[in-house]
Motif scaffolding. Structure first.
Motif, PDB file in Angstrom:
ATOM      1  N   GLU A   1      54.076  62.553  38.324  1.00 45.55           N
ATOM      2  CA  GLU A   1      52.735  62.256  38.818  1.00 45.55           C
ATOM      3  C   GLU A   1      52.647  60.766  39.164  1.00 45.55           C
ATOM      4  OE1 GLU A   1      50.583  65.680  36.040  1.00 45.55           O
ATOM      5  OE2 GLU A   1      50.545  63.577  35.409  1.00 45.55           O
ATOM      6  N   LEU A   2      53.140  60.424  40.343  1.00 54.42           N
ATOM      7  CA  LEU A   2      53.204  59.032  40.765  1.00 54.42           C
ATOM      8  C   LEU A   2      51.961  58.648  41.567  1.00 54.42           C
ATOM      9  CD1 LEU A   2      56.944  58.891  41.899  1.00 54.42           C
ATOM     10  CD2 LEU A   2      55.965  58.028  39.769  1.00 54.42           C
ATOM     11  N   GLY A   3      51.404  57.489  41.258  1.00 51.38           N
ATOM     12  CA  GLY A   3      50.241  57.005  41.992  1.00 51.38           C
ATOM     13  C   GLY A   3      50.419  55.586  42.472  1.00 51.38           C
ATOM     14  N   ARG A   4      50.375  54.647  41.545  1.00 49.51           N
ATOM     15  CA  ARG A   4      50.495  53.230  41.864  1.00 49.51           C
ATOM     16  C   ARG A   4      51.733  52.928  42.705  1.00 49.51           C
ATOM     17  NH1 ARG A   4      48.910  49.020  38.393  1.00 49.51           N
ATOM     18  NH2 ARG A   4      48.818  50.571  36.728  1.00 49.51           N
ATOM     19  N   SER A   5      52.862  53.491  42.315  1.00 53.53           N
ATOM     20  CA  SER A   5      54.119  53.165  42.999  1.00 53.53           C
ATOM     21  C   SER A   5      54.124  53.639  44.447  1.00 53.53           C
ATOM     22  CB  SER A   5      55.303  53.760  42.242  1.00 53.53           C
ATOM     23  OG  SER A   5      55.165  55.162  42.112  1.00 53.53           O
ATOM     24  N   ILE A   6      53.240  54.569  44.786  1.00 53.65           N
ATOM     25  CA  ILE A   6      53.190  55.078  46.153  1.00 53.65           C
ATOM     26  C   ILE A   6      52.255  54.252  47.028  1.00 53.65           C
ATOM     27  CG2 ILE A   6      52.413  57.045  47.565  1.00 53.65           C
ATOM     28  CD1 ILE A   6      53.571  58.876  45.386  1.00 53.65           C
ATOM     29  N   THR A   7      51.091  53.868  46.503  1.00 56.84           N
ATOM     30  CA  THR A   7      50.070  53.257  47.366  1.00 56.84           C
ATOM     31  C   THR A   7      49.809  51.774  47.139  1.00 56.84           C
ATOM     32  OG1 THR A   7      48.280  53.896  45.857  1.00 56.84           O
ATOM     33  CG2 THR A   7      48.861  55.456  47.613  1.00 56.84           C
ATOM     34  N   ALA A   8      50.256  51.205  46.030  1.00 54.02           N
ATOM     35  CA  ALA A   8      49.834  49.837  45.695  1.00 54.02           C
ATOM     36  C   ALA A   8      50.233  48.810  46.750  1.00 54.02           C
ATOM     37  CB  ALA A   8      50.377  49.433  44.327  1.00 54.02           C
ATOM     38  N   GLN A   9      51.505  48.822  47.146  1.00 56.39           N
ATOM     39  CA  GLN A   9      51.990  47.749  48.030  1.00 56.39           C
ATOM     40  C   GLN A   9      51.453  47.854  49.453  1.00 56.39           C
ATOM     41  OE1 GLN A   9      52.937  45.350  46.524  1.00 56.39           O
ATOM     42  NE2 GLN A   9      55.033  45.329  45.745  1.00 56.39           N
ATOM     43  N   CYS A  10      50.997  49.011  49.860  1.00 56.89           N
ATOM     44  CA  CYS A  10      50.523  49.139  51.237  1.00 56.89           C
ATOM     45  C   CYS A  10      49.109  48.611  51.417  1.00 56.89           C
ATOM     46  CB  CYS A  10      50.614  50.592  51.710  1.00 56.89           C
ATOM     47  SG  CYS A  10      49.286  51.668  51.152  1.00 56.89           S
ATOM     48  N   GLY A  11      48.417  48.302  50.311  1.00 56.57           N
ATOM     49  CA  GLY A  11      47.017  47.912  50.407  1.00 56.57           C
ATOM     50  C   GLY A  11      46.777  46.435  50.151  1.00 56.57           C
ATOM     51  N   THR A  12      45.877  45.840  50.932  1.00 51.64           N
ATOM     52  CA  THR A  12      45.496  44.429  50.800  1.00 51.64           C
ATOM     53  C   THR A  12      43.979  44.318  50.873  1.00 51.64           C
ATOM     54  OG1 THR A  12      47.540  43.627  51.824  1.00 51.64           O
ATOM     55  CG2 THR A  12      45.646  42.151  51.887  1.00 51.64           C
ATOM     56  N   LEU A  13      43.410  43.532  49.980  1.00 52.96           N
ATOM     57  CA  LEU A  13      41.984  43.218  50.076  1.00 52.96           C
ATOM     58  C   LEU A  13      41.841  41.918  50.857  1.00 52.96           C
ATOM     59  CD1 LEU A  13      39.008  43.708  49.350  1.00 52.96           C
ATOM     60  CD2 LEU A  13      39.416  42.458  47.213  1.00 52.96           C
ATOM     61  N   VAL A  14      41.159  41.973  51.982  1.00 54.07           N
ATOM     62  CA  VAL A  14      40.964  40.801  52.829  1.00 54.07           C
ATOM     63  C   VAL A  14      39.573  40.240  52.570  1.00 54.07           C
ATOM     64  CG1 VAL A  14      40.922  39.924  55.199  1.00 54.07           C
ATOM     65  CG2 VAL A  14      42.517  41.764  54.565  1.00 54.07           C
ATOM     66  N   THR A  15      39.516  38.947  52.263  1.00 54.64           N
ATOM     67  CA  THR A  15      38.256  38.295  51.927  1.00 54.64           C
ATOM     68  C   THR A  15      38.161  36.945  52.626  1.00 54.64           C
ATOM     69  OG1 THR A  15      36.880  37.531  50.073  1.00 54.64           O
ATOM     70  CG2 THR A  15      39.254  37.274  49.831  1.00 54.64           C
ATOM     71  N   LYS A  16      36.949  36.459  52.775  1.00 58.68           N
ATOM     72  CA  LYS A  16      36.713  35.203  53.493  1.00 58.68           C
ATOM     73  C   LYS A  16      36.302  34.108  52.524  1.00 58.68           C
ATOM     74  CE  LYS A  16      34.809  35.536  57.475  1.00 58.68           C
ATOM     75  NZ  LYS A  16      33.818  35.819  58.558  1.00 58.68           N
ATOM     76  N   VAL A  17      36.786  32.898  52.766  1.00 61.97           N
ATOM     77  CA  VAL A  17      36.385  31.742  51.960  1.00 61.97           C
ATOM     78  C   VAL A  17      34.971  31.336  52.377  1.00 61.97           C
ATOM     79  CG1 VAL A  17      36.869  29.340  51.376  1.00 61.97           C
ATOM     80  CG2 VAL A  17      38.770  30.956  51.697  1.00 61.97           C
ATOM     81  N   LEU A  18      34.063  31.362  51.412  1.00 62.34           N
ATOM     82  CA  LEU A  18      32.685  30.931  51.672  1.00 62.34           C
ATOM     83  C   LEU A  18      32.532  29.429  51.490  1.00 62.34           C
ATOM     84  CD1 LEU A  18      30.779  33.765  49.757  1.00 62.34           C
ATOM     85  CD2 LEU A  18      31.140  33.577  52.234  1.00 62.34           C
ATOM     86  N   TYR A  19      33.117  28.936  50.409  1.00 59.42           N
ATOM     87  CA  TYR A  19      32.994  27.513  50.085  1.00 59.42           C
ATOM     88  C   TYR A  19      34.269  27.039  49.405  1.00 59.42           C
ATOM     89  CZ  TYR A  19      28.068  28.825  50.481  1.00 59.42           C
ATOM     90  OH  TYR A  19      26.879  29.329  50.925  1.00 59.42           O
TER      91      TYR A  19
END
Length: 386
Positions: free
Chosen positions: A266-284
């Motif tokens: 039952e694999l989860g993290r090892s399948i999807t973790a590396q393909c995902g990125t959270l993109v965020t903007k610098v406010l200050y």
């Protein structure tokens, strides 16, 4: 080395958002199929709890994996994505009657049962429907994994599973119930495991259990060893694929399967973790007394792992090529724990720069909340932005 992103297209998208590299996801799934396929009777179910984004589920389903679900909602998501009922297993320490009824109506492959009272309820509900439910008993093997305390699940004091000393009685009881069919044993010792010796220890314990049960003339058709394989959070660019070869090879070498037995993962993290990125903007960019802060528009509501587990995620400034400087990367949530990293070395940050918080494809989007009345983050795939 930075990751490769369609930065020009990112500029037109409201932040924060999740970005999924579907090419990498497909490469990961291909590696799973290749390495698993070397071993007869190995079956992989994707752990939906890691990421239930419909686009991700569709790609995983296309790769031919089954689904490991821990709620009725996950069963519905898997079914909607096209996973066949014959490939769905249902785990969880607190299954409600409604969820059990749903699973029975869907005719899923197997319930991973975590207590004798749960066995009784499944039997009663199956009887009302005139059905017989396949069950595997989750046994707590009392094995500690070298991982974070909050994601270790195989110790005696954990809430999960049936204790080793109660196993034989529970199996005999299950075999007497008319509307459940005992077909196997289920184990899961934790998550983000990188030391293969932890899995060797599990194999040795399962071998001992099987030897004992054979003395009692108890036959096991299916062994489910859960998941737990970790990824390289430090180097997502250098090591984008987990070591599936060593993982499956460890079980092939050390677990003594009987003739005809199937081994489930039952694999989860090892399948999807590396393909995902959270993109965020610098406010200050804020100069403190002794440090600089990069205050971004993503927070612990979008990615809770650093606040919950003190988890490390590599962060890259994908807008700047200036010399690196140390920053505490923090979010806007009214909590002191809303910190993504302390003293992270980032190319010099400016207001409006985009930061990529890497390896966030597992337990990122799926755990997002609306605390502080924030909206949930949107998600895009590389297929969409190509």
């Amino acid at each position: 080395m930075k990751g490769t992103f369609p930065k020009d297209k990112f500029k037109a998208i409201e932040t924060p958002f999740y970005y999924y590299d579907t090419e990498l996801l497909r490469q990961t799934l291909a590696s799973v199929r290749e390495e698993c396929g070397k071993h007869e009777n190995f079956v992989v179910h994707y752990a939906v709890k890691a990421n239930a984004n419909p686009k991700i589920l569709g790609i995983v389903r296309e790769a031919g994996l089954g689904a490991d679900c821990v709620s009725g909602g996950e069963i519905e998501a898997a079914a909607k994505a096209g996973f066949t009922p014959a490939g769905i297993v249902f785990a969880g320490v607190g299954k409600s009657d409604k969820e059990i009824d749903l699973a029975l109506d869907k005719s899923i492959f197997c319930f991973n049962v975590e207590s004798v009272p749960e066995l009784c309820v499944i039997n009663e509900l199956a009887e009302k429907k005139g059905k017989t439910a396949n069950v595997a008993l989750r046994i707590n093997p009392n094995i500690g994994a070298h991982t974070h305390a909050n994601i270790t699940t195989g110790l005696a004091e954990n809430k999960f599973g049936i204790a080793m000393e109660d196993m034989e009685e529970a199996i005999k009881y299950a075999q007497q119930l008319p509307h459940v069919k005992f077909i196997g044993l289920h184990f899961h010792i934790g998550s983000q495991i990188l030391d293969m010796n932890d899995f060797v220890a599990l194999c040795n314990r399962v071998n001992q259990i099987q030897d004992r049960l054979e003395q009692l003339h108890i036959k096991i058709e299916h062994i489910n060893v859960g998941g737990g394989l970790g990824i390289d959070y430090q180097h997502p660019n250098r090591v984008p694929l987990p070591d599936f070869k060593s993982y499956f090879g460890t079980f092939a070498k050390h677990l003594k399967l009987r003739d005809g037995q199937k081994l489930h993962f039952e694999l989860g993290r090892s399948i999807t973790a590396q393909c995902g990125t959270l993109v965020t903007k610098v406010l200050y960019v804020k100069q403190g007394t002794a440090k600089k802060f990069a205050i971004v528009d993503a927070g612990m509501t979008d990615l809770i792992r650093p606040a919950l587990y003190h988890a490390y995620h590599k962060i890259e400034n994908i807008s700047s090529d200036e010399q690196p400087e140390p920053y505490d990367v923090v979010g806007p949530i009214c909590e002191s724990s809303d910190v993504f990293a302390k003293q992270a070395e980032l190319n010099k940050c400016h207001r409006g720069d985009l930061l990529a918080i890497r390896s966030a494809g597992a337990y990122g989007e799926i755990m997002a909340s609306q605390y502080n009345c924030r909206r949930l983050p949107a998600a895009y795939t590389s297929d969409e932005l190509a």
